[in-house]
Design a protein around this motif. Structure first.
Motif, mmCIF file in Angstrom:
data_model
loop_
_atom_site.group_PDB
_atom_site.id
_atom_site.type_symbol
_atom_site.label_atom_id
_atom_site.label_comp_id
_atom_site.label_asym_id
_atom_site.label_seq_id
_atom_site.Cartn_x
_atom_site.Cartn_y
_atom_site.Cartn_z
ATOM 1 N N GLU A 147 0.830 -1.202 0.000
ATOM 2 C CA GLU A 147 0.000 0.000 0.000
ATOM 3 C C GLU A 147 0.871 1.260 0.000
ATOM 4 O OE1 GLU A 147 -2.722 -0.187 3.236
ATOM 5 O OE2 GLU A 147 -3.730 -2.006 2.507
ATOM 6 N N GLN A 148 1.931 1.260 0.796
ATOM 7 C CA GLN A 148 2.825 2.419 0.839
ATOM 8 C C GLN A 148 3.508 2.637 -0.509
ATOM 9 O OE1 GLN A 148 5.499 2.585 4.337
ATOM 10 N NE2 GLN A 148 4.219 0.995 5.230
ATOM 11 N N GLU A 149 3.938 1.544 -1.129
ATOM 12 C CA GLU A 149 4.634 1.677 -2.412
ATOM 13 C C GLU A 149 3.689 2.158 -3.508
ATOM 14 O OE1 GLU A 149 8.027 1.376 -5.026
ATOM 15 O OE2 GLU A 149 7.608 1.873 -2.931
ATOM 16 N N ARG A 150 2.453 1.697 -3.488
ATOM 17 C CA ARG A 150 1.474 2.196 -4.455
ATOM 18 C C ARG A 150 1.256 3.693 -4.270
ATOM 19 N NH1 ARG A 150 -2.498 0.205 -7.676
ATOM 20 N NH2 ARG A 150 -2.150 -1.899 -8.436
ATOM 21 N N ARG A 152 3.414 5.795 -2.996
ATOM 22 C CA ARG A 152 4.632 6.488 -3.424
ATOM 23 C C ARG A 152 4.672 6.620 -4.937
ATOM 24 N NH1 ARG A 152 9.742 5.769 -5.396
ATOM 25 N NH2 ARG A 152 9.348 3.584 -5.881
ATOM 26 N N LEU A 153 4.251 5.589 -5.638
ATOM 27 C CA LEU A 153 4.277 5.589 -7.103
ATOM 28 C C LEU A 153 3.126 6.375 -7.708
ATOM 29 C CD1 LEU A 153 5.215 1.829 -7.618
ATOM 30 C CD2 LEU A 153 6.701 3.803 -8.022
ATOM 31 N N GLY A 154 2.133 6.696 -6.889
ATOM 32 C CA GLY A 154 0.994 7.467 -7.378
ATOM 33 C C GLY A 154 0.100 6.706 -8.331
ATOM 34 N N ILE A 155 -0.060 5.392 -8.106
ATOM 35 C CA ILE A 155 -0.882 4.586 -9.025
ATOM 36 C C ILE A 155 -2.221 4.203 -8.417
ATOM 37 C CG2 ILE A 155 1.031 3.680 -10.371
ATOM 38 C CD1 ILE A 155 1.089 1.228 -8.662
ATOM 39 N N ALA A 156 -2.548 4.759 -7.258
ATOM 40 C CA ALA A 156 -3.869 4.580 -6.642
ATOM 41 C C ALA A 156 -4.274 3.111 -6.654
ATOM 42 C CB ALA A 156 -4.887 5.462 -7.349
ATOM 43 N N ASN A 157 -5.469 2.812 -7.176
ATOM 44 C CA ASN A 157 -5.995 1.440 -7.127
ATOM 45 C C ASN A 157 -6.175 0.823 -8.507
ATOM 46 O OD1 ASN A 157 -6.372 1.295 -4.217
ATOM 47 N ND2 ASN A 157 -7.948 2.844 -4.525
ATOM 48 N N GLU A 158 -5.560 1.423 -9.518
ATOM 49 C CA GLU A 158 -5.714 0.931 -10.874
ATOM 50 C C GLU A 158 -4.799 -0.271 -11.144
ATOM 51 O OE1 GLU A 158 -8.034 2.056 -13.081
ATOM 52 O OE2 GLU A 158 -8.675 3.067 -11.263
ATOM 53 N N ALA A 248 0.399 -9.899 -3.953
ATOM 54 C CA ALA A 248 -1.055 -9.933 -4.081
ATOM 55 C C ALA A 248 -1.658 -8.555 -3.865
ATOM 56 C CB ALA A 248 -1.642 -10.933 -3.086
ATOM 57 N N ALA A 249 -1.200 -7.852 -2.823
ATOM 58 C CA ALA A 249 -1.750 -6.532 -2.519
ATOM 59 C C ALA A 249 -1.267 -5.477 -3.508
ATOM 60 C CB ALA A 249 -1.366 -6.127 -1.093
ATOM 61 N N PHE A 250 -0.071 -5.643 -4.041
ATOM 62 C CA PHE A 250 0.475 -4.673 -4.998
ATOM 63 C C PHE A 250 -0.243 -4.774 -6.337
ATOM 64 C CE2 PHE A 250 3.990 -3.098 -7.819
ATOM 65 C CZ PHE A 250 4.052 -1.821 -7.293
ATOM 66 N N LEU A 251 -0.512 -6.003 -6.779
ATOM 67 C CA LEU A 251 -1.187 -6.204 -8.071
ATOM 68 C C LEU A 251 -2.699 -6.076 -7.953
ATOM 69 C CD1 LEU A 251 0.874 -9.216 -9.458
ATOM 70 C CD2 LEU A 251 1.010 -6.833 -10.204
ATOM 71 N N MET A 252 -3.250 -6.455 -6.788
ATOM 72 C CA MET A 252 -4.706 -6.414 -6.584
ATOM 73 C C MET A 252 -5.017 -5.638 -5.313
ATOM 74 S SD MET A 252 -5.573 -10.403 -7.536
ATOM 75 C CE MET A 252 -4.101 -11.032 -6.701
ATOM 76 N N PRO A 253 -4.921 -4.316 -5.339
ATOM 77 C CA PRO A 253 -5.142 -3.527 -4.120
ATOM 78 C C PRO A 253 -6.551 -3.711 -3.583
ATOM 79 C CG PRO A 253 -5.159 -2.117 -6.055
ATOM 80 C CD PRO A 253 -4.681 -3.460 -6.506
#
Length: 411
Positions: A147-150, A152-158, A248-253
């Motif tokens: 969740e933190q890395e998403r 940081r990368l600014g990719i929200a939940n897409e 799993a959480a990175f690919l499927m938030p």
């Protein structure tokens, strides 16, 4: 080993040589006389914080690793370390040859970047790994870092369309090579190549994407050693559990999965109680909202569409639904048993155009109509005859749509 000036100098000398740089080249880049580099490496001159950071960037290592007592890079060859981590690789000449070729390319890439003054700065952050007391700790940490890395990368939940490209933009080499089937991928870190993630080329696209994300977790959390190799036999290792939870959480938030299911009209509670304020009396009115029977059940086609949306394998999607509480353990097992139906469903209604045969009426429209028709039939809203009519309209051979609809009734 005590980290004194002599030991630090030895590490700096080893890191410089691994990059193929001369003392004169380093001195010019840092704006120092060559004798200063000679004295630093001999432990005869202290190195300032700024100089250490500049050298670390030039040598493609972390400054903290140069000071760490656990650094495993000094004086070790990456191929030797890799084969020590996965001894079986020595028994497979073809795999060894591929890895050696890949390492050679990585070294060439590092050298070319240096010539072009495009040194590979390590953009990917290093997250502090907490002690893992249980598998639950491992899962929690993996999901939190994802969740933190998403964010940081600014990719929200897409969905992440190009995972290897994303990794590459973080300063990490990413590629796929043919590995033994029991080996999903590996994370390598060495001063001669920087950081690299290799996924098993022979695995399916969804599985490769999961492997990329899994190894990316090692890049963010596990940088102490030179090589991390992911094999089936290590699946119970807490570090591997954490990497799997991250993937799993990175690919499927969580919120992305929730939004997708809600788009299908799924993932809602079967009953919702409301308290509505009444302006006239100043009190409230109780109201209960009940969903239609079977309307919230997640079946094989929903799981197949979820897996395709996030670019993961069908089983990975089923396990993610279980971990998020959308399906029970028994329902997860049942979904996995119906993987073949999910694959057939995608082949017929969604993926056909990717092989050059656009279904009649267009892919997206066909998918939507087919999904709605099967849902309506499973709830008793339309008849077998209507399903067969729609099957012909969609250009589906025979009564295949009806067969898919019948499967949902048998669940």
């Amino acid at each position: 080993m005590t980290m004194n000036a002599k030991n630090l100098g030895a590490r700096l000398r080893s890191a410089r040589k691994s990059r193929g740089l001369s003392q004169q080249t380093v001195a010019l880049r840092l704006g120092l006389p060559r004798t200063a580099i000679t004295h630093i490496e001999a432990g005869q001159r202290s190195v300032s914080t700024l100089e250490l950071v500049q050298m670390a960037e030039l040598y493609l290592v972390q400054a903290g690793d140069l000071l760490s007592h656990n650094s495993g890079d000094t004086g070790q060859d990456v191929l030797v370390a890799l084969h020590r981590t996965a001894p079986g690789l020595n028994d497979d000449p073809a795999t060894r040859k591929q890895i050696e070729r890949c390492l050679g390319l990585l070294r060439e890439g590092v050298a070319l970047r240096h010539k072009l003054r495009r040194e590979n700065r390590l953009y990917a952050p290093r997250y502090e790994a907490q002690p893992l007391r249980s598998s639950g700790d491992a899962v929690w940490q993996g999901e939190q870092v994802a969740e933190q890395e998403r964010r940081r990368l600014g990719i929200a939940n897409e969905p992440i369309s190009d995972i290897s490209g994303l990794i590459g933009r973080q300063g990490i080499w990413a590629s796929s090579i043919t590995l033994p089937d029991h080996m999903s991928g590996m994370f390598l870190r060495h001063s001669s190549i920087g950081m690299a993630i290799l996924a098993n080329f022979s695995h399916s696209r969804g599985r490769k994407r999961f492997s990329y994300a899994h190894e990316y977790a090692h890049a963010l959390l596990d940088r102490n050693g030179i090589a991390q190799v992911s094999v089936a036999a290590k699946k119970s290792n807490p570090v591997e559990i954490r990497a799997n939870a991250f993937a799993a959480a990175f690919l499927m938030p969580r919120e992305g999965v929730r939004a997708f299911l809600h788009g299908l009209g799924k993932g809602l509670p079967s009953r919702r109680d409301h308290l509505i304020f009444d302006a006239a009396s100043g009190s409230h009115v109780n109201a209960t909202q009940r969903m239609q029977p079977r309307s919230q059940r997640i079946d094989y086609k929903d799981n197949a569409m979820l897996s395709r949306h996030f670019g993961v394998s069908y089983p990975a999607a089923a396990y993610r639904l279980k971990s998020l509480g959308y399906v029970s353990g028994r329902e997860c097992s049942h979904l996995r048993e119906q993987q073949c139906f999910g694959r057939q469903y995608l082949d017929m209604f969604i993926d056909g155009d990717q092989r050059g045969s656009e279904p009649h009426g267009g892919r997206e429209l066909n998918k939507e109509i087919a999904h709605l028709a099967i849902e309506a039939y499973s709830r008793g809203e339309i008849s077998r005859g209507r399903i067969l009519e729609l099957s012909r309209t969609l250009g589906v051979e025979g009564d295949r749509l009806f067969q898919f609809a019948e499967i949902t009734l048998g669940e």
